[in-house]
Scaffold this motif. Structure first.
Motif, PDB file in Angstrom:
ATOM      1  N   PHE A   1       4.476  -5.252  17.648  1.00 58.99           N
ATOM      2  CA  PHE A   1       3.697  -4.105  17.188  1.00 58.99           C
ATOM      3  C   PHE A   1       3.344  -4.363  15.728  1.00 58.99           C
ATOM      4  CE2 PHE A   1       2.540   0.165  16.009  1.00 58.99           C
ATOM      5  CZ  PHE A   1       2.053   0.732  17.176  1.00 58.99           C
ATOM      6  N   THR A   2       2.396  -5.254  15.551  1.00 60.68           N
ATOM      7  CA  THR A   2       1.978  -5.601  14.194  1.00 60.68           C
ATOM      8  C   THR A   2       0.683  -4.885  13.860  1.00 60.68           C
ATOM      9  OG1 THR A   2       1.321  -7.661  15.238  1.00 60.68           O
ATOM     10  CG2 THR A   2       3.194  -7.738  13.764  1.00 60.68           C
ATOM     11  N   GLY A   3       0.620  -3.617  14.276  1.00 60.67           N
ATOM     12  CA  GLY A   3      -0.400  -2.716  13.762  1.00 60.67           C
ATOM     13  C   GLY A   3       0.168  -2.134  12.483  1.00 60.67           C
ATOM     14  N   TRP A   4       0.463  -0.823  12.500  1.00 65.46           N
ATOM     15  CA  TRP A   4       0.934  -0.209  11.254  1.00 65.46           C
ATOM     16  C   TRP A   4       2.340  -0.630  10.864  1.00 65.46           C
ATOM     17  CZ3 TRP A   4      -0.217   4.921  14.045  1.00 65.46           C
ATOM     18  CH2 TRP A   4       0.833   5.295  14.888  1.00 65.46           C
ATOM     19  N   SER A   5       3.123  -1.223  11.782  1.00 59.48           N
ATOM     20  CA  SER A   5       4.441  -1.708  11.364  1.00 59.48           C
ATOM     21  C   SER A   5       4.325  -2.848  10.365  1.00 59.48           C
ATOM     22  CB  SER A   5       5.267  -2.148  12.582  1.00 59.48           C
ATOM     23  OG  SER A   5       5.642  -1.035  13.369  1.00 59.48           O
ATOM     24  N   SER A   6       3.161  -3.529  10.344  1.00 61.20           N
ATOM     25  CA  SER A   6       2.958  -4.600   9.362  1.00 61.20           C
ATOM     26  C   SER A   6       2.771  -4.059   7.951  1.00 61.20           C
ATOM     27  CB  SER A   6       1.755  -5.458   9.757  1.00 61.20           C
ATOM     28  OG  SER A   6       0.576  -4.680   9.815  1.00 61.20           O
ATOM     29  N   LEU A   7       2.729  -2.727   7.789  1.00 58.06           N
ATOM     30  CA  LEU A   7       2.684  -2.146   6.445  1.00 58.06           C
ATOM     31  C   LEU A   7       3.922  -2.499   5.624  1.00 58.06           C
ATOM     32  CD1 LEU A   7       1.243   1.407   7.221  1.00 58.06           C
ATOM     33  CD2 LEU A   7       0.114  -0.411   5.935  1.00 58.06           C
ATOM     34  N   VAL A   8       4.931  -3.059   6.281  1.00 57.99           N
ATOM     35  CA  VAL A   8       6.100  -3.538   5.534  1.00 57.99           C
ATOM     36  C   VAL A   8       5.675  -4.557   4.470  1.00 57.99           C
ATOM     37  CG1 VAL A   8       6.622  -5.370   7.207  1.00 57.99           C
ATOM     38  CG2 VAL A   8       8.437  -4.468   5.761  1.00 57.99           C
ATOM     39  N   VAL A   9       4.580  -5.271   4.705  1.00 57.02           N
ATOM     40  CA  VAL A   9       4.093  -6.240   3.715  1.00 57.02           C
ATOM     41  C   VAL A   9       3.685  -5.521   2.431  1.00 57.02           C
ATOM     42  CG1 VAL A   9       2.369  -8.018   3.230  1.00 57.02           C
ATOM     43  CG2 VAL A   9       3.347  -7.815   5.529  1.00 57.02           C
ATOM     44  N   LEU A  10       2.985  -4.388   2.566  1.00 56.01           N
ATOM     45  CA  LEU A  10       2.599  -3.622   1.374  1.00 56.01           C
ATOM     46  C   LEU A  10       3.811  -3.003   0.702  1.00 56.01           C
ATOM     47  CD1 LEU A  10      -0.732  -1.809   2.387  1.00 56.01           C
ATOM     48  CD2 LEU A  10      -0.413  -3.962   1.164  1.00 56.01           C
ATOM     49  N   ILE A  11       4.823  -2.635   1.485  1.00 55.12           N
ATOM     50  CA  ILE A  11       6.056  -2.111   0.886  1.00 55.12           C
ATOM     51  C   ILE A  11       6.729  -3.204   0.076  1.00 55.12           C
ATOM     52  CG2 ILE A  11       8.335  -1.139   1.373  1.00 55.12           C
ATOM     53  CD1 ILE A  11       7.140   0.162   3.877  1.00 55.12           C
ATOM     54  N   MET A  12       6.786  -4.421   0.627  1.00 56.77           N
ATOM     55  CA  MET A  12       7.363  -5.547  -0.118  1.00 56.77           C
ATOM     56  C   MET A  12       6.569  -5.822  -1.386  1.00 56.77           C
ATOM     57  SD  MET A  12       8.099  -8.085   3.136  1.00 56.77           S
ATOM     58  CE  MET A  12       8.886  -9.412   2.221  1.00 56.77           C
ATOM     59  N   ALA A  13       5.245  -5.738  -1.278  1.00 55.95           N
ATOM     60  CA  ALA A  13       4.371  -6.032  -2.425  1.00 55.95           C
ATOM     61  C   ALA A  13       4.254  -4.856  -3.382  1.00 55.95           C
ATOM     62  CB  ALA A  13       2.986  -6.416  -1.923  1.00 55.95           C
ATOM     63  N   GLU A  14       4.753  -3.675  -2.975  1.00 61.62           N
ATOM     64  CA  GLU A  14       4.651  -2.431  -3.753  1.00 61.62           C
ATOM     65  C   GLU A  14       3.196  -2.114  -4.079  1.00 61.62           C
ATOM     66  OE1 GLU A  14       8.480  -1.634  -6.237  1.00 61.62           O
ATOM     67  OE2 GLU A  14       7.883  -3.700  -6.664  1.00 61.62           O
ATOM     68  N   ILE A  15       2.367  -2.213  -3.042  1.00 63.78           N
ATOM     69  CA  ILE A  15       0.951  -1.863  -3.153  1.00 63.78           C
ATOM     70  C   ILE A  15       0.732  -0.565  -2.400  1.00 63.78           C
ATOM     71  CG2 ILE A  15      -1.409  -2.540  -2.562  1.00 63.78           C
ATOM     72  CD1 ILE A  15      -0.550  -5.448  -2.818  1.00 63.78           C
ATOM     73  N   TYR A  16       0.330   0.479  -3.124  1.00 64.04           N
ATOM     74  CA  TYR A  16       0.159   1.810  -2.514  1.00 64.04           C
ATOM     75  C   TYR A  16      -1.208   2.408  -2.873  1.00 64.04           C
ATOM     76  CZ  TYR A  16       5.177   1.021  -2.446  1.00 64.04           C
ATOM     77  OH  TYR A  16       6.420   0.480  -2.279  1.00 64.04           O
TER      78      TYR A  16
END
Length: 821
Positions: free
Chosen positions: A806-821
């Motif tokens: 499920f690499t739809g919105w669960s891939s938002l972990v990448v933005l969490i790691m990058a601290e991009i909001y």
């Protein structure tokens, strides 16, 4: 004596005061005249009503009457013409044409093949039980690398595109297989590589041999591609068998079935082979329509070889006249290596994970999560099935293309409206052009009412994966307008790029009237009874099976709402979405020098915390909540057995039904604390200085409510419906498990409030750091353990569950790691 006035004579024949009786003929003529005039009026009224009803009936499938959003597609965007746009397959290539040549891969291991075709891999299927599969590198334009672990075997698929000519250039795919250990070395594997065209594709394909090659390739021609060839190369390995199939298939959705019914089992004692599985070559009817020779629309090449093995599939455009050489062998390896280097450099430039101190395997995980989202972007074409209160049943939408990412390649390989807004956060961080192209395609699906169907099931392949009850879309039903989240994100992070009139700014110009229409549609169809309130439509007030009527339109499906849906309901999450929408349109209006005062005023009104608190703050629980006709005393029970006459046995319906133990009352639905309760905080509407923010922060870290070591659960452990089934057959979905899209929104809000001057900024910062680490740590742990990113995570163990990958919105972990909001 006074003189009297002599009366004037009266003409009784002309005076309207005449008392002379009309003739019978005159009476009948007058009645007929009035009757005829009345009939004409009635007919005109009826015709008008019928015409107006017909007009209303057609509105649901009439396109929005403004300039199209997509002004360049197909060959006008050559670098995105070809792509891995068949996300529901383990590997397949197609163009961004409505009716495209498609290519794809099937494979099987002969020792695992079942007589019914079981063991052949083609569609991404959970039932295949692969240990792992997914793109590990993909840039959305020029190349991709995917790894598939099928038992002890590792299959790698990659592709590289090469510009040239006038028809989208060339591309080559390389497919290799190795064994994880020495035990299965030299085992047989069969690759089936195919090319196919749809019935409406204007063109042809046929099998061909090139030079001294033993592998059967393809030549063909279509309107979009012109002339082309598809050649196969045995790059390395011991080939045991080669065969091919040239036939007619009924559609792209039955390609695997066509292959299965065509396979032949033969024996060859002279070679010491007791059983060989081959394709029969040409398998065509003797004649087609009107006596003409039947032409194939599917050509398959099967190569059976010993592991390890590697082959290449090279598509070459006939319009590429000055090709310096084919993209195969060493030339392919060099170009792939160059593109991989560019990808890694750009990934670090965009997300800065190495600079933030992440380890190499954590960065590799992030690249895989991101790449599988981007590699899951598909191109679809077809017509949705829609319905309104004015149609006599489902009717077709207009045929249209959709360029969109998908939530899950295995379970949801199609476009979902509210998912796509979350996908856009990550995609726009990487490539703004791709994301604006996706947005443009979605908004071209808007009808004249300003409605966009929430689920897009376009074409045979997509339709074949959807249960019938979910196909028809109703025009009263909304979905969270998360594209406003994407647009807000773009305005915040890429304002410097929104300057070129013919580029990004031009896209916003075309988008603006559609955003207005979408906003007006929400305010016309989802408005509540009280000023400033909103209500999701589509809930079933008459359900006898559901413990709590689902709200599919909210995106949160079985999340507990008022137990008895009625017009008094107020939904806090929808109100907050509309607040965000008003703010975003107002900002876009400012950029475009439009008068956006209406939207600014609406935002000010809806963002007023006093009104928000009046409508949605529960004094009893000191939390934000929905409002409606509600009781918590609802259970599922088996109905009493029906009475039957003596000697007769009446079959009993064993399904549980909904039983209300206590009458509902108008009240806050405050016993169900969860994601919905957080929306004023999630969308940053809550005043930073408000004590209510402090209460929300305290509730976040309460382990009896939402806090876990793996992320925030969707529904508090104290809620009456926590982890309760909604029907006897439906397990809990949004009633406890951890979802990454809403956790991203929480982390995003915590970051915002930790950087805003308020008494609670330090508390927000502390919670932010801990929640961020919990999410990242658990998702990576589960990826290492299972090989997948999951749809949701268990709130007790952190284990991944439901759909994978499920690499739809669960891939938002990448933005969490990058601290991009």
């Amino acid at each position: 004596m006074a003189r009297q006035r002599k009366p004037l004579p009266v003409d009784h024949t002309n005076s309207r005061h005449s008392k002379k009786s009309p003739s019978k003929t005159q009476v009948n003529g007058g009645i007929f005249l009035y009757w005829r005039q009345g009939l004409v009026v009635i007919c005109l009224v009826i015709a008008g009503v019928i015409g107006y009803m017909g007009y209303l009936e057609t509105r649901v499938n009439t396109p929005f009457d403004e300039q199209k959003m997509v002004i360049k597609s197909g060959l006008d965007v050559p670098d995105r013409y070809w792509g891995s746009y068949r996300p529901g397959l383990y590997f397949g290539m197609k163009t961004r044409d409505p009716y495209s040549l498609v290519t794809g891969l099937m494979w099987y291991f002969p020792h695992q093949l079942h007589p019914d075709g079981g063991g052949i891999r083609h569609w991404c299927e959970d039932g295949d039980n692969l240990d792992r599969y997914g793109w590990i590198e993909h840039d959305g334009r020029t190349f991709g690398v995917q790894e598939i672990e099928d038992g002890p075997f590792k299959i790698t698929t990659s592709f590289v595109k090469k510009p040239g000519g006038r028809r989208g250039g060339d591309w080559t795919a390389r497919i290799s297989v190795t064994s994880q250990g020495s035990q299965m070395r030299y085992e047989l594997v069969s690759f089936l590589l195919y090319s196919a065209i749809e019935e409406k594709t204007k063109g042809w394909i046929k099998p061909s041999r090139f030079g001294n090659q033993l592998l059967t390739g393809v030549t063909g021609e279509t309107d979009g591609l012109g002339a082309f060839t598809v050649k196969f190369y045995n790059h390395s390995g011991q080939v045991e068998d080669v065969s091919y199939l040239s036939t007619i298939t009924e559609g792209l959705h039955v390609l695997k079935e066509t292959v299965i019914t065509s396979l032949r089992v033969i024996t060859d004692p002279q070679k010491g082979i007791q059983k060989r599985i081959i394709l029969p070559g040409e398998l065509l009817p003797s004649s087609g329509a009107e006596g003409k020779r039947a032409e194939p629309n599917l050509v398959v090449t099967q190569v059976t070889a010993r592991v390890p093995f590697e082959l290449e599939m090279a598509f070459e455009s006939g319009s590429y006249f000055d090709r310096p050489g084919s993209l195969i062998g060493e030339a392919y390896s060099r170009e792939l290596s160059r593109l991989q280097d560019d990808f890694h450099h750009k990934f670090e430039e965009k997300f800065r994970l190495e600079a933030k101190g992440y380890k190499p395997d954590e960065i590799a995980f992030a690249k895989a999560a991101f790449s599988n989202l981007l590699g899951g972007v598909g191109y679809f074409y077809g017509a949705s099935r829609v319905e309104s209160s004015y149609t006599r049943g489902p009717v077709p939408y207009w045929k249209a293309p959709l360029y969109s990412a998908v939530p899950s390649r295995s379970f949801f390989p199609r476009g979902f409206l509210w998912d796509e807004g979350f996908h856009g956060l990550l995609i726009s961080s990487w490539d703004l052009d791709i994301e604006l192209d996706i947005i443009s395609h979605w908004f071209d699906l808007m009808n004249v009412e300003g409605w966009i169907p929430r689920e897009q099931i376009l074409g045979q392949e997509a339709l074949s994966k959807v249960p019938e009850q979910f196909v028809t879309q109703r025009n009263t039903n909304a979905n969270p307008p998360t594209f406003f989240l994407t647009l807000h994100f773009i305005l915040q992070n890429f304002a410097d790029k929104l300057t070129e009139k013919e580029g990004h700014l031009g896209t916003l110009e075309r988008l603006y009237p559609r955003l207005q229409a979408w906003f007006d549609w929400f305010n016309g169809t989802q408005i509540g009874d009280l000023s400033g309130s909103y209500r999701w439509r589509g809930r079933d007030a008459l359900t006898k099976r559901e413990l709590n009527p689902v709200t599919l339109t909210s995106g949160l499906d079985d999340y507990p709402r008022a137990s008895h849906p009625d017009m008094n309901e107020r939904h806090v999450d929808l109100r907050c979405w509309i607040t965000l929408a008003a703010s975003t349109i107002s900002e876009i209006a400012r950029i475009l020098n439009r008068n956006g005062q209406k939207y600014g005023n609406t935002y000010d009104y809806l963002a007023d915390n006093s009104l928000l608190n009046e409508l949605h703050w529960s004094p009893r629980t000191q939390s934000y909540a929905d409002f409606g006709l509600h009781t918590d005393a609802v259970v599922l029970k088996h109905p009493p057995p029906p009475k039957s006459p003596p000697g007769h046995q009446v079959p009993q319906n064993t399904d549980k039904i909904r039983v209300v133990l206590k009458d509902p009352e108008l009240r806050f639905v405050d016993s169900s604390f969860g994601y919905v309760s957080l929306f004023p905080f999630l969308l940053q509407i809550l005043d930073p200085a408000s004590p209510k923010l402090n209460k929300v922060l305290d509730d976040l870290i309460n382990p009896e409510l939402l806090w876990t070591n793996y992320g925030l659960r969707s529904l508090a452990k104290t809620a009456p419906l926590y982890m309760k089934r909604n029907t006897e057959h439906d397990p809990p979905y949004w009633r406890g498990p951890i979802w990454i899209n809403l956790n991203y929104m929480v982390v995003r809000a915590l970051d915002h409030y930790s950087k805003t001057d308020s008494p609670y900024r330090e508390k927000a910062k502390t919670i932010y750091q801990e929640l961020k680490q919990n999410l990242i740590k658990n998702i990576i742990k589960e990826y290492r353990r299972t090989g997948y990113i999951w749809e949701q995570y268990n709130d007790k163990t952190g284990q991944g569950q439901r759909s994978r990958p499920f690499t739809g919105w669960s891939s938002l972990v990448v933005l969490i790691m990058a601290e991009i909001y």
